[in-house]
Design a protein around this motif. Structure first.
Motif, PDB file in Angstrom:
ATOM      1  N   GLN A   1     -25.681 -65.305 -51.353  1.00 27.93           N
ATOM      2  CA  GLN A   1     -24.679 -66.188 -51.957  1.00 27.93           C
ATOM      3  C   GLN A   1     -23.605 -66.565 -50.952  1.00 27.93           C
ATOM      4  N   VAL A   2     -23.196 -65.612 -50.112  1.00 26.12           N
ATOM      5  CA  VAL A   2     -22.194 -65.914 -49.096  1.00 26.12           C
ATOM      6  C   VAL A   2     -22.731 -66.935 -48.097  1.00 26.12           C
TER       7      VAL A   2
ATOM      8  N   PRO B   1     -14.800 -70.020 -49.241  1.00 25.77           N
ATOM      9  CA  PRO B   1     -14.940 -69.647 -50.655  1.00 25.77           C
ATOM     10  C   PRO B   1     -14.820 -68.142 -50.857  1.00 25.77           C
ATOM     11  N   ARG B   2     -14.433 -67.780 -52.030  1.00 24.97           N
ATOM     12  CA  ARG B   2     -14.415 -66.362 -52.448  1.00 24.97           C
ATOM     13  C   ARG B   2     -15.622 -66.141 -53.353  1.00 24.97           C
ATOM     14  N   VAL B   3     -16.594 -65.426 -52.864  1.00 21.45           N
ATOM     15  CA  VAL B   3     -17.856 -65.241 -53.585  1.00 21.45           C
ATOM     16  C   VAL B   3     -17.809 -63.916 -54.331  1.00 21.45           C
TER      17      VAL B   3
ATOM     18  N   TYR C   1     -17.953 -58.526 -50.321  1.00 22.30           N
ATOM     19  CA  TYR C   1     -17.327 -59.654 -49.626  1.00 22.30           C
ATOM     20  C   TYR C   1     -16.013 -60.051 -50.286  1.00 22.30           C
TER      21      TYR C   1
ATOM     22  N   ASN D   1     -23.514 -72.104 -55.857  1.00 23.21           N
ATOM     23  CA  ASN D   1     -23.409 -70.647 -55.994  1.00 23.21           C
ATOM     24  C   ASN D   1     -24.548 -70.064 -56.807  1.00 23.21           C
TER      25      ASN D   1
ATOM     26  N   ALA E   1     -22.554 -70.293 -49.695  1.00 24.41           N
ATOM     27  CA  ALA E   1     -21.171 -70.763 -49.825  1.00 24.41           C
ATOM     28  C   ALA E   1     -20.597 -71.199 -48.480  1.00 24.41           C
TER      29      ALA E   1
ATOM     30  N   ARG F   1     -27.724 -68.119 -57.911  1.00 22.76           N
ATOM     31  CA  ARG F   1     -28.205 -66.822 -57.417  1.00 22.76           C
ATOM     32  C   ARG F   1     -29.701 -66.883 -57.175  1.00 22.76           C
TER      33      ARG F   1
ATOM     34  N   GLU G   1     -25.856 -60.667 -52.611  1.00 18.73           N
ATOM     35  CA  GLU G   1     -24.476 -61.042 -52.275  1.00 18.73           C
ATOM     36  C   GLU G   1     -24.427 -61.783 -50.947  1.00 18.73           C
TER      37      GLU G   1
END
Length: 513
Positions: A265-266, A103-105, A201, A160, A269, A162, A262
């Motif tokens: 979240q990564v 994924p692109r977070v 990221y 995703n 994901a 937070r 961040e």
């Protein structure tokens, strides 16, 4: 006997499972505390996806007995990975190559960070915050006693979502967060040579995708006991550092602390379930032209040799498709460069043609304008000459004749004409100076005896200007028409005058042109 038989069957099944399937089985049993015989059928129905299997288990799906050994198909080293967000359709293509979509977070924008509430509103909300703090502490206690609760609640939440930051770390933008992590890493473990990416990221993800490089994501938790040993013994190992820094491997390293929003979240994901965690992400053209996939996952404490071996294997398996993609992109870029050069040359040729056409138009316009001006000048000269001839003919008729001997006060004037001829003429004593000028102007006409012709009229819209002046030689004195007066008053009974032309400069200028 049945228990023994079931256990033996389960042990046989576990031996036939692949490494990824065994990992999924361990994760499922650790969270749900189910037996192997019950867990394997449910995982098989869920295509060995741990998240879906755990969700179905806690949703109350009845467990089915284990399939007899003779009916169990031979396990394949293929794992269809799918997430609740991606659905079942996309995983079919990815599962064929044992790839998990990366994924692109994108973290929460800096301008959306919650600002501090006003003082009065803070007082009003203080009881609720106090109660929330007590509940949070109680939840942390239960989470410590029952470790599966945070994972279970996290799986039911949005992928995703937070996390609320309870670590007291001030939220920063991705670049500042990366700089803070690098600074804290150096303070904790000293100077190092790992080229951490100094950005978010998403920026590292886009860079790896654009430049066809491998993105190594390293996630650590300062609260985990194995973090320090993993960093010092594995990540900072000279062999691992040299491997990462080798330009031939094309590795971009992005690391983060899960206490930061961040990195947290990564970790969600990437389905991170244990720390320390490392994942290798790369563009996989076999899946699609834009796909980024996780080609290696390294979970938990890992020896340096194993860590580097896993990376080497993943890089070796994906280097050939990347090289083909690089060659294709190089060919496309070369074709674009050729087209751009051709377009540039064509535009330059068009610009030169336009410039030549413009110069030709300007030269043609200048030539046409010069011809028009010359034609108008010639027409003006011819019109001036016609008007002058007509005016001379008209004025010569009105010039009084020379007075006879009986006029005692006649003025005798000796004129030296521009041609060099000497002309002597007598004028009446009351004749105006303009009469003398008119005589000089019309002398040629008078000589040709055209003054006696009838019908000469003064030209209309013409104002005659005498282009000469009468001058006495010694002492030099000009007798112009501006002062007026009669000939006798200005000159006397007699005088010697020279006719000096005043239009010689204009004539010379016209000749030069």
């Amino acid at each position: 006997m049945s228990s023994s038989s079931g256990s033996g069957s389960g042990s046989g099944d576990i031996g036939q499972l692949s490494e990824d399937q065994q990992t999924a089985l361990q994760q499922f049993t650790a969270v749900t505390d189910q037996s192997v015989e019950t867990a394997i059928p449910l995982l098989q129905r869920c295509q060995w996806n741990v998240q879906i299997a755990i969700s179905r288990h806690f949703d109350g799906e009845p467990a089915e007995p284990a399939i007899p050994e003779e009916t169990i198909p031979a396990p394949q080293d293929i794992r269809r990975r799918e997430t609740l967000a991606n659905g079942f359709g996309r995983s079919s293509a990815i599962g064929r190559r044992n790839l998990e979509p990366a994924p692109r977070v994108v973290p929460q924008p800096e301008h959306q960070v919650t600002q501090q509430a006003p003082f009065i509103l803070s007082l009003v909300l203080f009881p609720f915050r106090f109660a929330y703090g007590i509940v949070s502490k109680l939840f942390n206690v239960f989470s410590y006693l029952f470790p599966f609760l945070p994972r279970l609640i996290g799986m039911r939440a949005a992928p995703n979502a937070r996390r609320r930051d309870t670590s007291g770390r001030r939220p920063l933008n991705p670049r500042d967060t990366a700089a803070r992590f690098i600074r804290e890493f150096e303070e904790e473990y000293g100077a190092h040579e790992i080229p951490f990416f100094e950005g978010g990221y998403a920026q590292a993800f886009d860079l790896a995708k654009k430049e066809l490089k491998f993105l190594l994501v390293v996630l650590v938790s300062s609260e985990h006991d194995d973090t320090a040993s993993f960093v010092r013994e594995t990540l900072l190992s000279p062999d691992v550092v040299a491997f990462i820094r080798n330009p031939a491997n094309n590795i971009i390293v992005w690391a983060g602390n899960v206490q930061d929003a961040e990195a947290y979240q990564v970790s969600n994901a990437l389905n991170c379930t244990k720390f320390p965690f490392a994942a290798l992400i790369v563009h996989t053209p076999a899946v699609s032209s834009t796909a980024m996939s996780t080609v290696a996952r390294i979970v938990g404490p890992t020896p340096p040799a194993t860590f580097m071996s896993r990376l080497q294997t993943a890089i070796a398996q994906n280097s050939e498709p990347l090289n083909r993609t690089r060659a294709t992109r190089a060919e496309q870029q070369a074709a674009r460069n050729i087209r751009q050069a051709q377009d540039t040359a064509y535009e330059r040729s068009l610009a030169q043609d336009r410039e030549r056409a413009r110069r030709r138009r300007e030269e043609e316009e200048a030539r046409r304008r010069a011809e028009q001006e010359e034609r108008e000048r010639q027409e003006a000269k011819e019109r001036e000459a016609r008007n002058l001839a007509a005016w001379r003919a008209w004025r010569a008729r009105s010039i009084a004749g020379e007075p006879g001997p009986e006029v005692k006060d006649a003025v005798r004037i000796s004129l030296r004409m521009p041609s060099g001829d000497r002309v002597v003429r007598r004028f009446a004593p009351d004749a105006d100076m303009e009469e003398l000028y008119a005589f000089v102007e019309c002398y040629d006409v008078l000589q040709e005896q055209q003054a006696s012709q009838e019908g000469a009229e003064k030209p209309t819209a013409y104002e005659h200007e005498y282009k000469f002046v009468l001058v006495s030689p010694m002492p030099r004195e000009e007798f112009d028409l501006k002062k007026g007066g009669t000939i006798k008053e200005r000159i006397g009974r007699s005088g010697n005058l020279i006719v000096e032309r005043t239009d010689l400069d204009e004539d010379e200028g016209d000749e030069d042109e």
